[in-house]
Write an enzyme that holds these catalytic residues in place. Structure first.
Site, PDB file in Angstrom:
ATOM      1  N   LYS A 137       0.843  -1.185   0.000  1.00 50.38           N
ATOM      2  CA  LYS A 137       0.000   0.000   0.000  1.00 50.38           C
ATOM      3  C   LYS A 137       0.880   1.236   0.000  1.00 50.38           C
ATOM      4  O   LYS A 137       2.019   1.120   0.484  1.00 50.38           O
ATOM      5  CB  LYS A 137      -0.961   0.041   1.187  1.00 50.38           C
ATOM      6  CG  LYS A 137      -0.355  -0.252   2.562  1.00 50.38           C
ATOM      7  CD  LYS A 137       0.813   0.539   3.089  1.00 50.38           C
ATOM      8  CE  LYS A 137       0.679   2.030   3.318  1.00 50.38           C
ATOM      9  NZ  LYS A 137       1.952   2.638   3.845  1.00 50.38           N
ATOM     10  N   TYR A 225      -4.421   4.139   6.028  1.00 52.26           N
ATOM     11  CA  TYR A 225      -4.897   3.146   7.001  1.00 52.26           C
ATOM     12  C   TYR A 225      -6.244   3.573   7.596  1.00 52.26           C
ATOM     13  O   TYR A 225      -7.109   2.741   7.867  1.00 52.26           O
ATOM     14  CB  TYR A 225      -3.888   2.978   8.146  1.00 52.26           C
ATOM     15  CG  TYR A 225      -2.643   2.217   7.757  1.00 52.26           C
ATOM     16  CD1 TYR A 225      -2.608   0.832   7.821  1.00 52.26           C
ATOM     17  CD2 TYR A 225      -1.494   2.882   7.328  1.00 52.26           C
ATOM     18  CE1 TYR A 225      -1.473   0.126   7.470  1.00 52.26           C
ATOM     19  CE2 TYR A 225      -0.351   2.192   6.970  1.00 52.26           C
ATOM     20  CZ  TYR A 225      -0.346   0.810   7.046  1.00 52.26           C
ATOM     21  OH  TYR A 225       0.777   0.107   6.693  1.00 52.26           O
TER      22      TYR A 225
HETATM   23  P1  NAD Z   1      12.496   1.721   2.069  1.00 54.91           P
HETATM   24  O1  NAD Z   1      12.930   3.037   1.564  1.00 54.91           O
HETATM   25  O2  NAD Z   1      13.063   1.244   3.358  1.00 54.91           O
HETATM   26  O3  NAD Z   1      12.728   0.613   0.971  1.00 54.91           O
HETATM   27  C1  NAD Z   1      12.534   0.844  -0.390  1.00 54.91           C
HETATM   28  C2  NAD Z   1      13.508   0.010  -1.203  1.00 54.91           C
HETATM   29  O4  NAD Z   1      13.364   0.396  -2.576  1.00 54.91           O
HETATM   30  C3  NAD Z   1      14.970   0.231  -0.817  1.00 54.91           C
HETATM   31  O5  NAD Z   1      15.626  -1.004  -0.739  1.00 54.91           O
HETATM   32  C4  NAD Z   1      15.531   1.041  -1.973  1.00 54.91           C
HETATM   33  O6  NAD Z   1      16.889   0.768  -2.236  1.00 54.91           O
HETATM   34  C5  NAD Z   1      14.658   0.580  -3.119  1.00 54.91           C
HETATM   35  N1  NAD Z   1      14.585   1.549  -4.221  1.00 54.91           N
HETATM   36  C6  NAD Z   1      14.646   1.229  -5.524  1.00 54.91           C
HETATM   37  N2  NAD Z   1      14.581   2.320  -6.294  1.00 54.91           N
HETATM   38  C7  NAD Z   1      14.494   3.366  -5.454  1.00 54.91           C
HETATM   39  C8  NAD Z   1      14.398   4.768  -5.651  1.00 54.91           C
HETATM   40  N3  NAD Z   1      14.365   5.303  -6.878  1.00 54.91           N
HETATM   41  N4  NAD Z   1      14.329   5.555  -4.561  1.00 54.91           N
HETATM   42  C9  NAD Z   1      14.314   5.033  -3.328  1.00 54.91           C
HETATM   43  N5  NAD Z   1      14.399   3.709  -3.077  1.00 54.91           N
HETATM   44  C10 NAD Z   1      14.484   2.888  -4.126  1.00 54.91           C
HETATM   45  O7  NAD Z   1      10.895   1.784   2.172  1.00 54.91           O
HETATM   46  P2  NAD Z   1       9.942   0.842   2.988  1.00 54.91           P
HETATM   47  O8  NAD Z   1       9.609   1.494   4.284  1.00 54.91           O
HETATM   48  O9  NAD Z   1      10.462  -0.528   3.020  1.00 54.91           O
HETATM   49  O10 NAD Z   1       8.601   0.939   2.096  1.00 54.91           O
HETATM   50  C11 NAD Z   1       8.470   0.227   0.887  1.00 54.91           C
HETATM   51  C12 NAD Z   1       6.983   0.088   0.533  1.00 54.91           C
HETATM   52  O11 NAD Z   1       6.327  -0.615   1.584  1.00 54.91           O
HETATM   53  C13 NAD Z   1       6.224   1.402   0.412  1.00 54.91           C
HETATM   54  O12 NAD Z   1       5.262   1.291  -0.611  1.00 54.91           O
HETATM   55  C14 NAD Z   1       5.531   1.568   1.732  1.00 54.91           C
HETATM   56  O13 NAD Z   1       4.309   2.321   1.660  1.00 54.91           O
HETATM   57  C15 NAD Z   1       5.240   0.147   2.098  1.00 54.91           C
HETATM   58  N6  NAD Z   1       5.184  -0.059   3.554  1.00 54.91           N
HETATM   59  C16 NAD Z   1       4.134  -0.757   4.046  1.00 54.91           C
HETATM   60  C17 NAD Z   1       4.069  -1.018   5.401  1.00 54.91           C
HETATM   61  C18 NAD Z   1       2.961  -1.869   5.937  1.00 54.91           C
HETATM   62  O14 NAD Z   1       2.789  -1.947   7.146  1.00 54.91           O
HETATM   63  N7  NAD Z   1       2.197  -2.551   5.098  1.00 54.91           N
HETATM   64  C19 NAD Z   1       5.055  -0.529   6.263  1.00 54.91           C
HETATM   65  C20 NAD Z   1       6.126   0.171   5.715  1.00 54.91           C
HETATM   66  C21 NAD Z   1       6.182   0.393   4.356  1.00 54.91           C
END
Ligand code: NAD
Length: 393
Positions: A137, A225
């Site tokens: 999401k 949420y």
């Molecule tokens: P994050 O920034 O920690 O991870 C993102 C990953 O994408 C990284 O490994 C990064 O290297 C990679 N990436 C590839 N291309 C990129 C770019 N151009 N710019 C930035 N990063 C890039 O983020 P996250 O917190 O893991 O979130 C990822 C997804 O998960 C999002 O869509 C977020 O909304 C979702 N999320 C959901 C929940 C949940 O509870 N369901 C919780 C946190 C995050």
């Protein structure tokens, strides 16, 4: 869906009876951990915080899903994680050679855990490669992107699920069931507050504060949420929205995205939902529902763990004792069971699209100083999580 007890009968029963039956039913379910070679293979795309902290650990304990491949732009990180998870080198893909997953029979589901602005592209590429997709999401950053993802799933005849983990979280499910049972009386008011402090020194928040990758800021990240909760608690769709935003434009975090947004949904039953979100208030993921006779309070209600649900009636405050589960493992098992033909798809692409449409309407209303925006698009959720997802893991 277990056959022993009809879910319709269950939700029509008294609350105490329903809880006892749900527990009995879960025990009666034949849900063993599948042998490794029968588990559904998941490729995780994007190895950031959520993947490393929740998704990959969840796949270690999942019953019918397992990790079989990684997709990352950082070969060293991917190799380190692959080694720790016992994956061979040929299970690592880069974003450039991602489309080669089409030829990898180990992969059945691709889990998109990338910044929001990349969800549509990587979902559509996976679907074209013949894989089922579980996408984080918010589903994407715009309504047309969501529509393109749904069309791609249809064209490929593959499943598309959006990772709404609260559809699988026991306290949220219990709240839904208590509302459906009628024990609280007619639902009148829902209040949802979902936000936190965004930290620009954290790379995970840098993209969230950039409209191109993060979309609509706190609303897309946290407010979603509350939008989804109001809808699944009431099990109906808003017909009108009014919204207001308050952003300190001197704060360097908010150059391209809004900070605090507050909205009000009006539902056909007469219920009202008040929602707030912010990237500049103390971390909270809370919801509350007032019925004519009693109130449910969940604070926190949507954290990864430690959620609390209380039944409040007059001066009587009773916290409900409901066991914790690993929401992420449960959600991925659900997707695996959908692919195995053992469970209905609950968190559909259309669910994600409905939230995206509402986010867009909220932004439009806020831009017009709280103007009323009609939101009666005729969407009706195909499957009520409360009717099919088990309370007990
Ligand atoms: P994050 O920034 O920690 O991870 C993102 C990953 O994408 C990284 O490994 C990064 O290297 C990679 N990436 C590839 N291309 C990129 C770019 N151009 N710019 C930035 N990063 C890039 O983020 P996250 O917190 O893991 O979130 C990822 C997804 O998960 C999002 O869509 C977020 O909304 C979702 N999320 C959901 C929940 C949940 O509870 N369901 C919780 C946190 C995050």
């Amino acid at each position: 869906m277990p056959q022993e007890i009809s879910r319709r009968a269950l939700i029509e029963l008294s609350v105490a009876g329903a809880a006892a039956l749900a527990a009995a039913e879960a025990k009666a379910l034949d849900r063993p951990t599948l042998p490794k070679d029968q588990k559904i293979g998941f490729a995780v795309v994007g190895l950031g915080k959520l993947s490393q902290g929740q998704i990959i650990p969840g796949l270690r304990t999942a019953r019918s899903a397992r990790l079989v491949a990684l997709v990352s732009g950082h070969p060293d990180k991917a190799r380190r994680i692959a080694a720790a998870e016992g994956l061979p080198d040929d299970a690592i893909y880069s974003y450039e050679d991602y489309d080669r997953i089409a030829k990898d029979p180990r992969i059945q589901v691709v889990y998109i855990v990338l910044p929001n602005g990349m969800h549509a592209e990587y979902t559509i590429r996976a679907l074209k490669a013949g894989k089922h997709v579980l996408c984080e999401k918010p589903m994407a950053n715009s309504v047309p992107e969501c529509e393109a993802m749904i069309a791609a799933a249809r064209a490929a005849n593959r499943k598309l699920m959006i990772a709404y983990r609260c559809h699988y979280e026991p306290k949220n499910l219990e709240a839904m069931r208590r509302v459906r049972s009628g024990a609280l009386g007619k639902p009148r008011l829902v209040v949802t507050d979902m936000g936190r402090q965004a930290d620009p020194s954290d790379p995970s928040d840098v993209w969230r504060l950039d409209r191109k990758l993060g979309g609509d800021g706190a609303l897309a990240d946290m407010g979603i949420y509350g939008i989804n909760a109001a809808r699944y608690l009431l099990n109906e769709e808003p017909v009108e929205v009014r919204a207001w935003s308050s952003t300190d434009k001197q704060d360097p975090r908010f150059r391209t995205v809004d900070d605090m947004v507050c909205w009000q949904f009006r539902f056909p039953s007469g219920a009202i939902a008040n929602g707030s979100t912010s990237f500049n208030y103390n971390a909270t993921m809370a919801f509350e529902l007032w019925g004519e006779k009693a109130r449910l309070r969940a604070d926190p209600g949507c954290f990864y763990g430690g959620n609390r649900l209380a039944l409040v009636s007059g001066g009587n405050f009773r916290e409900l004792d409901i066991a914790e589960i690993d929401q992420f493992a449960r959600e991925m098992d659900w997707m695996a069971d959908v692919v195995r033909g053992k469970a209905p798809l609950v968190s559909t692409g259309e669910e994600g699209l409905q939230d995206m449409r509402l986010i867009t309407a909220i932004i439009e209303s806020a831009a017009k100083g709280g103007a009323t925006i009609k939101t009666d698009w005729g969407y009706k959720r195909a499957v009520d999580p409360a009717a099919v997802v088990d309370v007990v893991a």
